[in-house]
Each structure stands twice: as C-alpha cells, then as structure tokens.
Design an enzyme around this catalytic site. Structure first.
Site, PDB file in Angstrom:
ATOM      1  N   CYS A  11      24.241  -1.683  -7.820  1.00  0.00           N
ATOM      2  CA  CYS A  11      23.004  -1.908  -7.075  1.00  0.00           C
ATOM      3  C   CYS A  11      22.356  -3.147  -7.677  1.00  0.00           C
ATOM      4  CB  CYS A  11      22.085  -0.692  -7.065  1.00  0.00           C
ATOM      5  SG  CYS A  11      21.416  -0.188  -8.651  1.00  0.00           S
ATOM      6  N   CYS A  85      23.354  -4.221  -2.800  1.00  0.00           N
ATOM      7  CA  CYS A  85      23.456  -5.472  -3.564  1.00  0.00           C
ATOM      8  C   CYS A  85      23.832  -6.636  -2.665  1.00  0.00           C
ATOM      9  CB  CYS A  85      24.404  -5.341  -4.753  1.00  0.00           C
ATOM     10  SG  CYS A  85      26.147  -5.257  -4.343  1.00  0.00           S
ATOM     11  N   CYS A  89      28.317  -8.926  -4.444  1.00  0.00           N
ATOM     12  CA  CYS A  89      29.510  -8.251  -4.945  1.00  0.00           C
ATOM     13  C   CYS A  89      30.768  -9.019  -4.547  1.00  0.00           C
ATOM     14  CB  CYS A  89      29.587  -6.831  -4.395  1.00  0.00           C
ATOM     15  SG  CYS A  89      28.175  -5.832  -4.850  1.00  0.00           S
TER      16      CYS A  89
END
Length: 140
Positions: A11, A85, A89
């Site tokens: 996150c 996120c 990522c």
C-alpha cells in the site's frame, strides 16, 4: 509457484492495510507462507489505530516497521497484493497480481478501521485457500 509461496502486500504508506494483511497471513499460515509488506511512500511508523484493531484480534503488529517497496521484493514474490498504490508497483510477467480496493485507515478512528480490518481478514483467508492445499485432519 515455489513450495513455500511468497506474498507481498503493498500500500502507499505500509502503515495500515498492508501491515494488517501481513499480520493476518502470518497468523493464519504460520511458516507455510513467506510474508512481505512494503509501501511506495512508507511512513515512519505503523498506524496506531491499525495496531489497536489487530490487537483486538490477538495479532501484534506493533513491532513492525514500514518498508519501502523495492523491485527485488516484487521479483521474489509469487503473489503481489496491491491496496491503492496505483502505478508505483513494478509489474513482472508470470506473477499473480491482485488489487484489493479497501478504504485507507489513515486518520480514521477504531470504529472506521474495524470493518477494513475484517474485510482484509476475509480476503486473506480466501487467498490462503488458493495458495495452500488443505491439510488432512489429524485423527482424533
């Protein structure tokens, strides 16, 4: 996937949702799963309300430290669970990715965090049934 799967929870701050998910998976899977968590912009400490919410479930995440998301953490993981996120990522072919849409517990009181925690538990339990085959029951 390896015999002992590795799951990475990501996150933004690695202070709430991903820490609660990692705490549940460690508690429920024991040493059968390698558990990692990280954040794209980690905070300095775990959200104290998340710590309290997990303590209500008998899970201690107070000693955890938010960690920065690295390419290596993603590379070594079999499953990457993202929680808001966004594009931070890295994506590697052949990995299993899931995005769990969950409210952010940051700045919220315990009453608002409990339902987030409970939803995380349901999702972690489901993930566990997919990752690990059921073990035969011990004879009574």
């Amino acid at each position: 996937m390896s015999e002992k799967p590795t799951v990475l929870f990501v996150c933004v701050h690695n202070a709430g949702r991903s820490q609660m998910a990692a705490g549940y998976l460690r508690s429920l899977a024991g040493d059968r799963v390698e558990v990692l968590s990280a954040g794209s912009a980690p905070k300095d400490e775990i959200n104290p309300v998340a710590i309290d919410a997990m303590a209500e479930q008998g899970i201690d995440i107070a000693g955890n430290t938010p960690k920065v998301l690295t390419v290596d953490a993603v590379r070594e993981s079999d499953v990457v669970i993202t929680m808001g996120c966004g594009d931070a990522c890295p994506i590697f072919p052949g990995k299993r990715y899931e995005d769990w849409q969950l409210d952010d517990p940051a700045g919220q009181g315990i009453e608002a965090v409990r339902p987030i925690r409970d939803e995380i538990r349901v999702r972690v339990e489901q993930l566990l049934t997919e990752l690990l085959p059921p073990t035969p029951a011990s004879p009574a």
